[in-house]
Scaffold this motif. Structure first.
Motif: not given
Ligand SMILES: [Zn+2]
Ligand SMILES: [Zn+2]
Length: 393
Positions: A82, A93, A95, A98, A128-129, A153
């Motif tokens: 992601e 987040c 990412h 990730i 993804e969000e 994650h």
């Molecule tokens: Zn996330």
């Protein structure tokens, strides 16, 4: 040298490249389905390491699938990447970590795959969000031939892969008739009444739902002025339940409540989905236990790894119903901060976070290596998945 050592050495050898890419993506946040810089950088890196890259996927411009297939047959391993950011918050987040956790894992695993056999794939899964690309990718059967799908994650502590709720995003639009609210109210059909009755009906319905159910909404159009009877009003809800099976019944009931409200107010109702629906995440326990064991092997104390919890709704849910999957959390910061905060975003660019990213890459690759080299483990993972399929279909 054993396979796990080779994997570790390969990841260490390329560590600086991986960190640079993570920092580049972190410093250049892009919203879902607009991750052009991130996708380009990742694809370039994967080509450099000898992967064959297919893009776009299903017409999604920033999606990709990178593959390396060994001559020796074996399991197909999918690492999920992601790389979308949050509106106004950047990579809060994590990412940007990730995508390199998964890319690093793929590069590490590739270094031994010719010997152990199998196929390594990295799925670049945008947005993804918001409207997670994993959903259409799973629906199109792109994970059906995968033996396992893995991702990690970033977080403020280690946590085992848990579950998430199935989710529908439902919008109700009510159409009535405007009229002067004081001079000729009898000529009006009040669309806002229908919205209010929908909320009242849902609130009454709450008594009859399981404690795991979540129904939460807003009024996004409630009329223009207090002296005009609103001819248009709309509300958006998220409806969530433990399983897709349960949720289908629940969402139907919520729609019936809105239909009843429309009838009461004399309005016409249009129902739609304003975001992609997600299925529940089902963690494959055998695969999750293998990942946890690898974290311990990498030096993380078992007591520092908490049990998996419920994390809202995630698009990996849809993947987890198509092949055995895990979504554990890796500690990348040493302070307590929630995801989606400026504090997490800033700390996720530090060296500590980069070390967390490399540890995730190593343990993901080690887990895949265990699955490939231990046919009994793979059989156990598949047996558990078959039970899940039989139980839900
Ligand atoms: Zn996330
Ligand atoms: Zn997030």
């Amino acid at each position: 040298m054993d396979f796990k050592q080779s994997i570790q050495q390969t990841i260490e050898q390329h560590a600086q490249r991986f960190k640079d890419i993570s920092l580049f993506i972190g410093a250049n946040p892009e919203l879902g389905n607009e991750e052009f810089l991130a996708a380009a950088r990742l694809k370039e890196e994967l080509v450099f390491h000898g992967f064959e890259v297919q893009a776009p996927v299903l017409g999604i411009e920033t999606a990709f699938i990178a593959t390396y297939k060994a001559a020796k047959p074996g399991p197909i391993i999918a690492f999920l990447a992601e790389y979308d950011a949050l509106k106004g918050l950047g990579h809060a987040c994590g990412h940007h970590l990730i995508c390199m956790m998964s890319t690093g894992a793929a590069v590490g695993l590739k270094s031994v795959i010719d010997e152990i056999g199998g196929e390594v794939r990295i799925y670049g899964t945008p947005a993804e969000e918001t409207c997670g690309a994993k959903v259409p990718m799973a629906a199109a059967g792109l994970f059906d031939d995968c033996d396992i799908a893995l991702m990690t994650h970033p977080y403020d502590h280690y946590e085992k892969s848990g579950k998430s709720l199935a989710m529908d995003a439902v919008q109700f639009e009510f159409f009535g008739q405007s009229a002067h609210a004081a001079a000729s109210p009898h000529e009006g059909i009040n669309a806002l009444d229908a919205v209010i009755q929908t909320f009242n009906g849902i609130n009454a319905f709450r008594q009859q739902v399981k404690s795991t159910v979540r129904i939460h909404g807003i009024i996004n159009h409630g009329g223009q002025a207090a002296n005009i009877i609103p001819d248009y009003a709309s509300a958006q809800f998220y409806v969530r339940a433990a399983t897709r099976h349960e949720l289908n019944t629940l969402t139907r009931r919520v729609i019936q409540i809105a239909e009843g409200a429309a009838l009461q107010a004399g309005c016409r109702l249009e129902t739609s989905n304003y975001e992609t629906s997600y299925d529940e995440m089902v963690t494959n326990r055998a695969l999750s236990d293998t990942f946890t064991a690898n974290l311990v092997q990498a030096g993380i104390a078992l007591e520092d790894i908490t049990e998996g919890e419920d994390h809202g709704s995630m698009d990996i849910g849809n993947v987890s119903l198509h092949c055995p999957a895990i979504h554990p959390y890796i500690q990348v910061i040493d302070e307590k901060h929630a995801l989606h905060t400026p504090e997490f975003r800033d700390l996720a660019m530090q060296d500590r976070a980069m070390e967390g990213m490399l540890l995730a890459a190593r343990t993901l690759a080690w887990t895949a290596c265990d699955v490939i080299t231990n046919p009994e483990l793979l059989a156990q993972i598949k047996e558990e998945f078959a039970l899940l399929k039989n139980g839900t279909s």
